[in-house]
Scaffold this motif. Structure first.
Motif, PDB file in Angstrom:
ATOM      1  N   UNK A 118       0.802  -1.232   0.000  1.00  0.00           N
ATOM      2  CA  UNK A 118       0.000   0.000   0.000  1.00  0.00           C
ATOM      3  C   UNK A 118       0.834   1.282   0.000  1.00  0.00           C
ATOM      4  N   UNK A 119       2.088   1.223   0.465  1.00  0.00           N
ATOM      5  CA  UNK A 119       2.892   2.431   0.551  1.00  0.00           C
ATOM      6  C   UNK A 119       4.325   2.159   0.076  1.00  0.00           C
ATOM      7  N   UNK A 120       4.848   3.118  -0.698  1.00  0.00           N
ATOM      8  CA  UNK A 120       6.196   3.006  -1.257  1.00  0.00           C
ATOM      9  C   UNK A 120       7.060   4.162  -0.751  1.00  0.00           C
ATOM     10  N   UNK A 121       8.364   3.893  -0.600  1.00  0.00           N
ATOM     11  CA  UNK A 121       9.273   4.890  -0.049  1.00  0.00           C
ATOM     12  C   UNK A 121      10.630   4.846  -0.759  1.00  0.00           C
ATOM     13  N   UNK A 122      11.306   5.981  -0.766  1.00  0.00           N
ATOM     14  CA  UNK A 122      12.718   6.063  -1.117  1.00  0.00           C
ATOM     15  C   UNK A 122      13.420   6.640   0.104  1.00  0.00           C
TER      16      UNK A 122
END
Length: 216
Positions: A118-122
């Motif tokens: 549900x959530x993506x990050x760098x």
């Protein structure tokens, strides 16, 4: 970790309790003990890391903590990066799978996604420190679960769908048994829930030409 392979590999009806305890103690040290994590680092940089400054946040850092290359998360070497990222979650049951996209000078850049997709990050980490930060980036916090490793210090071409394959590649390493069971993420991998949002893809496209990448 050959002795661990013998202990956990099956085939023997009985296992030596003392050896089993020693194996679990070693796994716990890999996951938790910052000094022990440094002992596993290449000797070429180990002594430098041991004497490097330790702080939770870069003095004078600007931008969002962990999300900006001008305000990276300080951690204790490559094992410290795995230990730190494996502790993060976006909410109950939403721990992170991650892989290393590459480096920007002295910083390591990781892509991460919650277990449910549900959530993506760098995230930006600076591994040249003797201790890891006790702070979490905005919107993330530290899990109360056993912090078994849930990502990799290498680039995963099919991330995160190659998680099982990448974990299998760790079988001959000292880190193998420090990883989460496949059952933690297999449902989501099978359901193909992982789709990068357009905004996240745009960030990757801007970042890609700047990265130095070493594929193991």
């Amino acid at each position: 970790m050959k002795f661990l392979s013998k202990i956990f590999g099956g085939g023997e009806a009985k296992r030596d309790d003392a050896a089993l305890r020693a194996a679990f103690d070693r796994i716990q040290r890999i996951l938790e003990d910052e000094d022990f994590q440094l002992e596993m680092v290449n000797p070429a940089i180990r002594d430098m890391l041991k004497t490097a400054p330790a702080y939770d946040k870069k003095p004078g850092g600007t931008g969002e903590f962990g999300y900006s290359e001008t305000n990276p998360v300080p951690v204790n070497g490559p094992i410290g990066e795995l230990a730190y990222l494996s502790r993060l979650e976006a909410g109950p049951g939403k721990r992170l799978m991650f892989h290393r996209l590459g480096s920007l000078d002295t910083l390591d850049v990781f892509e991460a996604v919650t277990f449910d997709g549900s959530q993506w990050f760098i995230l930006y980490l600076d591994m040249y420190h003797s201790k890891r930060s006790k702070l979490a980036p905005e919107g993330l916090h530290f899990t109360s679960e056993v912090p078994q490793f849930s990502g990799f210090h290498t680039y995963c071409k099919g991330f995160p769908y190659d998680f099982i394959e990448m974990k299998g590649a760790e079988q001959s390493s000292d880190l193998s048994f420090a990883y989460i069971p496949i059952s933690k993420v297999s449902r989501y991998l099978e359901e193909r829930v992982f789709n990068r949002p357009l905004a996240h893809k745009a960030k990757l496209e801007l970042l890609e030409p700047r990265l130095s990448r070493f594929i193991a």
